[in-house]
Design an enzyme around this catalytic site. Structure first.
Site, PDB file in Angstrom:
ATOM      1  N   GLU A   1      37.505  68.087  12.412  1.00 46.13           N
ATOM      2  CA  GLU A   1      36.439  67.185  12.825  1.00 46.13           C
ATOM      3  C   GLU A   1      36.459  67.068  14.344  1.00 46.13           C
ATOM      4  OE1 GLU A   1      37.401  63.791   9.866  1.00 46.13           O
ATOM      5  OE2 GLU A   1      35.237  64.118   9.833  1.00 46.13           O
TER       6      GLU A   1
ATOM      7  N   GLU B   1      53.638  59.720   2.336  1.00 45.28           N
ATOM      8  CA  GLU B   1      52.878  58.848   3.226  1.00 45.28           C
ATOM      9  C   GLU B   1      52.959  57.404   2.729  1.00 45.28           C
ATOM     10  OE1 GLU B   1      48.502  59.104   3.505  1.00 45.28           O
ATOM     11  OE2 GLU B   1      48.794  59.139   5.678  1.00 45.28           O
TER      12      GLU B   1
ATOM     13  N   LYS C   1      28.964  56.489   2.225  1.00 45.05           N
ATOM     14  CA  LYS C   1      29.643  55.584   1.282  1.00 45.05           C
ATOM     15  C   LYS C   1      30.931  55.122   1.958  1.00 45.05           C
ATOM     16  CE  LYS C   1      32.509  54.961  -1.523  1.00 45.05           C
ATOM     17  NZ  LYS C   1      33.566  53.929  -1.367  1.00 45.05           N
TER      18      LYS C   1
ATOM     19  N   GLY D   1      40.445  60.129   3.773  1.00 47.46           N
ATOM     20  CA  GLY D   1      41.151  59.151   2.945  1.00 47.46           C
ATOM     21  C   GLY D   1      42.434  59.762   2.420  1.00 47.46           C
ATOM     22  N   SER D   2      42.892  59.264   1.287  1.00 49.21           N
ATOM     23  CA  SER D   2      44.192  59.710   0.781  1.00 49.21           C
ATOM     24  C   SER D   2      44.122  61.136   0.233  1.00 49.21           C
ATOM     25  CB  SER D   2      44.676  58.769  -0.314  1.00 49.21           C
ATOM     26  OG  SER D   2      43.929  58.995  -1.491  1.00 49.21           O
TER      27      SER D   2
ATOM     28  N   ASN E   1      40.357  52.184   7.750  1.00 52.65           N
ATOM     29  CA  ASN E   1      41.240  51.945   8.907  1.00 52.65           C
ATOM     30  C   ASN E   1      40.538  52.142  10.246  1.00 52.65           C
ATOM     31  OD1 ASN E   1      41.170  54.740   8.573  1.00 52.65           O
ATOM     32  ND2 ASN E   1      43.280  55.021   9.238  1.00 52.65           N
TER      33      ASN E   1
ATOM     34  N   CYS F   1      46.149  57.705   9.770  1.00 54.53           N
ATOM     35  CA  CYS F   1      46.657  58.984   9.265  1.00 54.53           C
ATOM     36  C   CYS F   1      47.493  59.657  10.328  1.00 54.53           C
ATOM     37  CB  CYS F   1      45.526  59.877   8.790  1.00 54.53           C
ATOM     38  SG  CYS F   1      44.316  60.191  10.026  1.00 54.53           S
TER      39      CYS F   1
ATOM     40  N   GLU G   1      39.823  65.282   5.128  1.00 56.06           N
ATOM     41  CA  GLU G   1      40.758  64.821   6.163  1.00 56.06           C
ATOM     42  C   GLU G   1      41.636  63.785   5.475  1.00 56.06           C
ATOM     43  OE1 GLU G   1      40.653  66.163   9.299  1.00 56.06           O
ATOM     44  OE2 GLU G   1      42.570  65.110   9.175  1.00 56.06           O
TER      45      GLU G   1
ATOM     46  N   VAL H   1      43.043  61.253  -3.598  1.00 58.92           N
ATOM     47  CA  VAL H   1      41.602  61.117  -3.842  1.00 58.92           C
ATOM     48  C   VAL H   1      40.857  62.334  -3.292  1.00 58.92           C
ATOM     49  CG1 VAL H   1      39.538  59.763  -3.305  1.00 58.92           C
ATOM     50  CG2 VAL H   1      41.663  58.600  -3.901  1.00 58.92           C
ATOM     51  N   GLY H   2      41.242  62.771  -2.105  1.00 60.24           N
ATOM     52  CA  GLY H   2      40.558  63.897  -1.470  1.00 60.24           C
ATOM     53  C   GLY H   2      40.629  65.159  -2.309  1.00 60.24           C
TER      54      GLY H   2
END
Ligand code: UN1
Length: 498
Positions: free
Chosen positions: A461, A382, A172, A225-226, A149, A281, A247, A229-230
Site C-alpha cells: 500500500e 501477534e 466497511k 486487519g488480522s 487502530n 501492526c 495487510e 480474518v484476512g
C-alpha cells in the site's frame, strides 16, 4: 445521534432497522448509535458503486484530484476536532490521533497530485510506424475493509488511491470506529464527490464484511486487519476471481547491538512497543538484544515502562490510552499467562490497570518480559497490546536470524553505530520495512508499505505501489503503417533480408 449508512449519495438507515453503539474505550461513554448493516445494505451499496463507476472512470483524473484536494483542505481545517473525536472513539492519545489525521491529510494530498500523473510508459515499438504505450485503467468496485487502530489514515490509504485511479468504493470500517469513518465520508461528500463514488456500510465483519466480499459487483477487496480474518476473506474473494490485497499481522522486532546508543534505542522501544497501546501492526513486540547489554537495556525499558501514565487520551499528561475493548484486554492477559507458563521472566506490568478512573476503561499496564526464547509463543504470535519480549542473542547474525524467523514480516529496526552492521542488516532482513536507528513505526505515505510472509499477499500500500493495487495495466499498440506488420515474425524476416 444516529450515524447512517451512505449509499448512492444518501444517508440511509440499515434495511433491517437495527443499530449498534460506538463506545469510548477509556470511559465507557456511548458516543452514538450506528446503522447495523446486513447483506441487503451491502448489496445496495455495491449496486450504487457499480452504477456510479462509468461516469467516475470517465471523469478526467485531474478533476478527480481536485475533489481530493478539497477533501484534504477540509481535513486540515478540521484536524483538531477530528483528532479529539478519534481519541474518544478508539482511545489513543491526542498527539497520536493528530498524527493519524495528518497521515490522512498527507495521503489525500499525495493521491490528489497523482491525478495529474498516473504515469504509464511510452516506449519504441520493435516495428516501424507503430506506437506503444501503457495506461492505467480502473478495476471497478473496490471493497475497502479497514481496522479501528488507524480510523482515518488506513481508510485513506485505500479510498484515495482507489478513487484517483477511477474506481468506485464500498467502505466497511471496523465496527469499533464507525464515527470517524462517517466523518470521512461526509468530508468527501462536502468536497464534491459524486453520489455512489464512495458508499459506506457499518456493521461487524461477520455480516457486512462477508457479504461485501461475496458480492458479485465487487472486483477488488482491500483489507487491513488480522491474519486470521484476512486469510479467510482472501480465500472467499479469490475463489470468486476478485483481486485481493491483504495487510495483516506483524511480530516486529527492534534489534539492539552492544555498540548502540542505548538511550536512543530505549526511546525507540518505548514509542514502538507502547505507542497506540501496542495496537499497531507495526508495533515492536520483540526486542532482540546482544547479550552484553541485554540486562542493562531491560532495566532501562522497565524503568521507562513503569513511568508511563495511563488514562484518558484527551488529557495532556496521558502517555498511554486503553485497549480497544474487553476482548482485546482478555487476549493480552491470556498471552501474559502463556509467557509465564513458558518460563519467560515478567519484569513489568502483567495485569490490568484498575485504580480510580481507570476502572471505567480497558486499561492494561505496559508489560515487559525478559529472557524470552525466540520460538516461544510470546515471541511468535501477534498480541496487539502493550507487551514486549526481550530476547537475548550473541551477535548480529543471530539477531537477524531470530528477527526473520516468525510467521510475519512487516517491520524491523536495528540500533547500531556500525555502518557495516547496518548495511548487512538491510541486506539480510526479510521484512517489508526496515528502520536503522529508529523504531518500527513511522511509515510515510509516499513510500511502499507492507510485509512478507503472513503479513501480506505480495502487495504494497501507499507510495506509487498503491496505484498498482487499484489499477489494471492496459498496453496499447497503434500501427500507423497502413499494412499488416507481424511482431516477432517480420522482425526476423527483416534481419534475414540481405
Ligand atoms: C498499522 O499499524 O496498521 O508506521 C499502520 C506506522 C503508521 C501506520 C501503521 N504510519 O506505524
Amino acid at each position: 445521534m444516529l450515524y447512517k449508512n451512505y449509499i448512492g449519495g444518501e444517508w440511509v438507515d440499515a434495511k433491517g432497522g437495527g443499530t449498534f453503539q460506538s463506545v469510548n474505550p477509556a470511559t465507557g461513554a456511548v458516543l452514538g448509535d450506528v446503522a447495523l448493516s446486513g447483506p441487503e445494505d451491502v448489496n445496495a451499496a455495491a449496486e450504487a458503486a457499480a452504477s456510479a463507476f462509468d461516469a467516475w472512470r470517465k471523469t478526467p483524473a485531474p478533476k478527480r484530484g481536485e475533489i481530493l484536494f478539497r477533501a484534504g483542505e477540509i481535513l486540515v481545517r478540521r484536524k483538531e476536532e477530528l483528532a479529539r473525536l478519534m481519541t474518544q472513539e478508539m482511545g489513543k492519545v491526542l498527539k497520536e490521533t493528530r498524527g493519524d489525521v495528518q497521515e490522512a491529510i498527507d495521503m489525500t494530498y499525495y493521491m490528489a497530485g497523482e491525478g495529474r500523473r498516473l504515469f504509464g510508459q511510452t516506449t519504441p515499438s520493435e516495428l516501424p510506424n507503430k506506437f506503444a504505450m501503457s495506461l492505467r485503467d480502473p478495476i471497478g468496485v473496490v471493497a475497502a475493509i479497514t481496522p479501528w487502530n488507524f480510523p482515518l489514515a488506513i481508510p485513506t490509504w485505500k479510498i484515495m488511491p482507489a478513487l484517483i485511479a477511477g474506481n468506485t468504493v464500498v467502505f466497511k470500517p471496523a465496527s469499533d470506529t464507525p464515527i470517524l469513518a462517517w466523518q470521512l465520508a461526509s468530508i468527501l461528500e462536502e468536497a464534491g464527490l459524486p453520489p455512489g463514488a464512495l458508499n459506506v456500510v457499518f456493521g461487524p465483519g461477520g455480516q457486512a464484511g462477508q457479504a461485501l466480499v461475496e458480492s458479485l459487483k465487487v472486483a477488488l477487496v482491500s483489507f487491513t486487519g488480522s491474519t486470521a480474518v484476512g486469510r479467510e476473506l482472501g480465500a472467499t474473494a479469490s475463489a470468486r476471481g476478485k483481486r485481493v490485497s491483504l495487510e495483516m499481522g506483524g511480530k516486529n522486532a527492534i534489534l539492539v547491538m552492544a555498540d548502540a546508543d542505548l538511550e536512543l534505542a530505549v526511546e525507540g522501544i518505548i514509542w514502538s512497543a507502547f505507542g497506540t497501546t501496542g495496537q499497531r501492526c507495526t508495533a515492536a513486540s520483540r526486542v532482540i538484544a546482544q547479550r552484553g547489554i541485554a540486562e542493562e537495556l531491560t532495566q532501562m525499558i522497565v524503568a521507562r515502562a513503569e513511568k508511563l501514565r495511563l488514562g484518558d487520551g484527551l488529557r495532556a499528561d496521558t502517555d498511554m490510552g486503553p485497549l480497544i475493548n474487553e476482548a482485546a484486554r482478555r487476549k493480552v492477559h491470556a498471552y501474559v499467562q502463556v509467557g509465564q507458563q513458558e518460563g519467560a521472566r515478567l519484569r513489568a506490568g502483567g495485569e490490568t490497570a484498575e485504580t480510580g478512573e481507570l476502572r471505567r476503561g480497558f486499561f492494561y499496564k505496559p508489560t515487559v518480559f525478559a529472557e524470552v526464547r525466540p520460538e516461544a509463543r510470546l515471541a511468535q504470535e501477534e498480541i496487539f497490546g502493550p507487551v514486549v519480549a526481550v530476547i537475548p542473542v550473541d551477535n548480529l547474525q543471530e539477531a537477524i536470524a531470530v528477527n526473520n524467523a516468525t510467521g510475519y514480516g512487516l517491520s524491523s529496526s536495528l540500533y547500531t553505530r556500525d555502518v557495516n552492521q547496518a548495511f548487512q542488516a538491510i541486506r539480510d532482513i526479510t521484512t517489508g520495512l526496515v528502520y536503522i536507528n529508529a523504531g518500527t513505526i513511522g511509515a510515510e505515505v509516499h513510500l511502499p508499505f507492507g510485509g512478507t510472509r503472513g503479513t501480506g499477499n505480495g502487495h504494497r500500500e501507499a507510495g506509487q505501489s498503491a496505484l498498482d493495487i487499484f489499477s489494471e495495466w492496459k498496453t496499447v499498440f497503434v500501427d500507423y503503417s497502413g499494412r499488416l506488420q507481424r511482431a516477432q515474425i517480420d522482425v526476423e524476416e527483416q534481419k534475414s533480408q540481405p
